[in-house]
Design an enzyme around this catalytic site. Structure first.
Site, mmCIF file in Angstrom:
data_model
loop_
_atom_site.group_PDB
_atom_site.id
_atom_site.type_symbol
_atom_site.label_atom_id
_atom_site.label_comp_id
_atom_site.label_asym_id
_atom_site.label_seq_id
_atom_site.Cartn_x
_atom_site.Cartn_y
_atom_site.Cartn_z
ATOM 1 C CD1 TRP A 1 -0.979 2.360 2.255
ATOM 2 C CD2 TRP A 1 -2.791 1.768 1.076
ATOM 3 N NE1 TRP A 1 -1.854 3.434 2.270
ATOM 4 C CE2 TRP A 1 -2.977 3.086 1.566
ATOM 5 C CE3 TRP A 1 -3.811 1.177 0.307
ATOM 6 C CZ2 TRP A 1 -4.135 3.820 1.312
ATOM 7 C CZ3 TRP A 1 -4.960 1.917 0.054
ATOM 8 C CH2 TRP A 1 -5.116 3.221 0.549
ATOM 9 C CG ASN B 1 -1.469 6.929 2.420
ATOM 10 O OD1 ASN B 1 -0.984 5.911 2.911
ATOM 11 N ND2 ASN B 1 -1.741 7.973 3.160
ATOM 12 C CG ASP B 2 -1.026 11.314 2.214
ATOM 13 O OD1 ASP B 2 -1.875 10.571 1.722
ATOM 14 O OD2 ASP B 2 -1.220 11.964 3.249
ATOM 15 C CD GLN C 1 2.017 8.871 5.502
ATOM 16 O OE1 GLN C 1 1.150 8.510 6.276
ATOM 17 N NE2 GLN C 1 3.218 9.253 5.903
ATOM 18 C CD1 TRP D 1 0.428 8.023 10.267
ATOM 19 C CD2 TRP D 1 -1.387 9.299 10.565
ATOM 20 N NE1 TRP D 1 -0.585 7.209 10.702
ATOM 21 C CE2 TRP D 1 -1.712 7.959 10.902
ATOM 22 C CE3 TRP D 1 -2.386 10.284 10.688
ATOM 23 C CZ2 TRP D 1 -2.998 7.596 11.338
ATOM 24 C CZ3 TRP D 1 -3.655 9.919 11.121
ATOM 25 C CH2 TRP D 1 -3.949 8.575 11.432
ATOM 26 C CB SER D 2 1.306 13.310 5.540
ATOM 27 O OG SER D 2 1.026 12.223 4.701
ATOM 28 N NE ARG E 1 -5.076 13.479 9.200
ATOM 29 C CZ ARG E 1 -6.321 13.453 9.692
ATOM 30 N NH1 ARG E 1 -6.524 13.586 10.985
ATOM 31 N NH2 ARG E 1 -7.355 13.288 8.880
ATOM 32 C CD GLU F 1 -7.089 13.644 5.482
ATOM 33 O OE1 GLU F 1 -6.899 12.793 6.357
ATOM 34 O OE2 GLU F 1 -7.429 13.346 4.323
ATOM 35 C CG ASP G 1 -10.794 13.169 6.252
ATOM 36 O OD1 ASP G 1 -10.567 12.286 5.403
ATOM 37 O OD2 ASP G 1 -10.898 12.922 7.467
#
Ligand code: FRU
Length: 478
Positions: free
Chosen positions: A19, A21-22, A38, A81-82, A147, A202, A235
């Site tokens: 997986w 993501n960002d 991510q 996280w990001s 975040r 986000e 989001d």
């Protein structure tokens, strides 16, 4: 890979498995581009998030490295996280990222490279003072909505600023912090900006753009030749919106230009699958580059079968349009290095309902440029005033629905007998003395697999087709 993994892309950024993501902390250091992102090292669905890391000299070919930032201390033990990178005036890069602490609160941490003479910046050290910003009773910050710190910028008062995405009830917030030393951060009384009913912001992004010219600017640049852009990833809808406006550094507030809003009628980088995007200033080529995450269209079962999920969009150079009212983007010029054999089609008259096949190309990997000239505007159909949602309109008037000026465009990744294809096309409508141009990406026939997301996307394009030719560039990649 085409034989055993037919759905992997040919030249987008994707790791061999799992997986993603960002995009996180993009930067250039000693002539080398860094991309963090991510990543779940253990599986094909979101979880166990670390900062995976790759480097490149051309933004096209990438070398993977070990994860750069992974859970190792209380302030990030439940996830890294990001976040974003900032290049300090000394040339040293640092990273601010969101950590998930043992109470599952979102807090902000700092890391710096262990060895500055390593151009690959393979090892990162976390400061013992982490977390540097945290929700407390006193600061009223929502611990599950705090975040994604941006690249920091330096004011004329020698203080750093950074914003962090948040919300208060349904008001989206860009919480502002300031620091003299990058270690001690103090929350400002007011957010840099906020907007009601937009929900959690986000991955905010905040950066200057030149009023004159396409050159990019360092994040700390300001003054009369500069406008600012604020982007938020909402989001609630998983759509991104940006506004263009003015950053008043004395008051430390950002004021969007009139008519510039964060939702529905607002400006977007992209109308398809594109989220959690982030820009960085490429000081080697004086441009600002945009990265964004493309979420997978297959089901979880499909992802498990493939062994991977998600990719990064082709990086794009971005600048302010001459009008000052929107941004312009173009795939980074380096991507053109991948062009192999050239096939040119002589110009031709397209009759209604006709299809021309482009022969002699590998249709699964192509970079297509088309220009359309329109001869008879008068026959354009009238735009019904109720057709205000371009995505809906693209769905209703899909590629197979005949119109008077359109659909005209490209069948992408068309299989034999047109069993599967994605139609990317224009339609032109008449609306009180002007023409309205609709651009659609009709995915409804893009796969025979019923489990895939086949949402059709579309947008109205701000061009006057009487004054400018319509063109289409398509980067096709399997
Ligand atoms: C956006 C996001 C960020 C968060 C990260 C976690 O896609 O939800 O807000 O930091 O992903 O992986």
């Amino acid at each position: 890979h085409q034989d055993n993994e037919p759905y992997r892309t040919g030249y987008h950024f994707q790791p061999p498995k799992n997986w993603i993501n960002d995009p996180n902390g993009p930067l250039i250091y000693k002539g080398i581009y860094h991309l963090f992102y991510q990543y779940n090292p253990k599986g094909v669905v979101w979880g166990n998030i670390v900062w995976a890391h790759s480097t490149s000299t051309d933004l096209v070919n990438w070398t993977p490295h070990d994860a750069a930032i992974f859970p190792s201390q209380p302030s990030d033990i439940n996830g890294c996280w990001s976040g974003s990178a900032t290049i300090l005036p000394s040339g040293k890069p640092v990273i601010l990222y969101t950590g998930i602490n043992p109470q599952n609160q979102q807090v902000q941490n700092l890391a710096f490279p262990k060895n500055l003479s390593d151009p690959f910046l393979r090892e990162w050290v976390k400061v013992p003072q982490n977390p540097l910003m945290a929700p407390t009773q006193a600061n009223h910050i929502n611990a599950s909505s705090f975040r994604d710190p941006t690249t920091a910028w330096l004011g004329p008062d020698k203080r750093w600023r950074v914003i962090i995405g948040s919300k208060q009830n349904q008001r989206g917030l860009a919480i502002l912090y300031r620091s003299k030393d990058f270690l001690h951060w103090v929350k400002a009384k007011h957010p840099l900006h906020s907007a009601k009913k937009t929900g959690m912001w986000e991955c905010p992004d905040f950066f200057p753009v030149s009023i004159h010219g396409q050159n990019g600017l360092d994040s700390s640049e300001n003054g009369p030749a500069v406008k600012h852009v604020l982007k938020a990833s909402l989001d609630n809808t998983k759509h991104e919106y940006y506004t263009i406006g003015t950053y008043n550094i004395d008051k430390d507030i950002y004021i969007p230009d009139k008519g510039s809003v964060e939702s529905d009628s607002g400006l977007r980088y992209d109308y398809g699958k594109f989220y959690a995007s982030k820009t960085f200033f490429d000081s080697s080529k004086n441009r600002r580059i945009l990265w964004g995450w493309i979420n997978e269209s297959s089901s979880v079962e499909g992802d498990i079968k493939k062994g991977w999920s998600g990719l990064q969009a082709i990086p794009r150079t971005l600048w302010l349009a001459k009008s000052g009212k929107q941004l312009v983007q173009w795939p980074v010029q380096e991507i053109e290095k991948l062009r192999g054999k050239t096939v040119k089609l002589p110009s031709t008259v397209l009759k209604g309902g006709s299809v021309r096949e482009v022969v002699g190309v590998t249709a699964a990997q192509a970079d297509v440029e088309i220009t359309f000239g329109i001869s008879d505007f008068k026959k354009a159909e009238v735009l019904d005033p109720s057709w205000t949602d371009p995505q809906l309109l693209c769905g209703q008037k899909s590629a197979t629905v005949k119109g008077s000026l359109g659909p005209f465009g490209l069948y992408v990744l068309a299989s034999k007998g047109l069993k599967e294809y994605t139609a990317v096309f224009y339609r032109i409508f008449k609306a009180n003395n002007k023409y309205v141009v609709l651009l659609c990406s009709d995915q409804s026939r893009s796969s025979l697999n019923k489990d895939n997301d086949k949402t059709t996307y579309g947008a109205f394009v701000k061009v006057d087709p009487l004054r400018e030719k319509l063109s289409l560039r398509s980067l096709i990649s399997l």
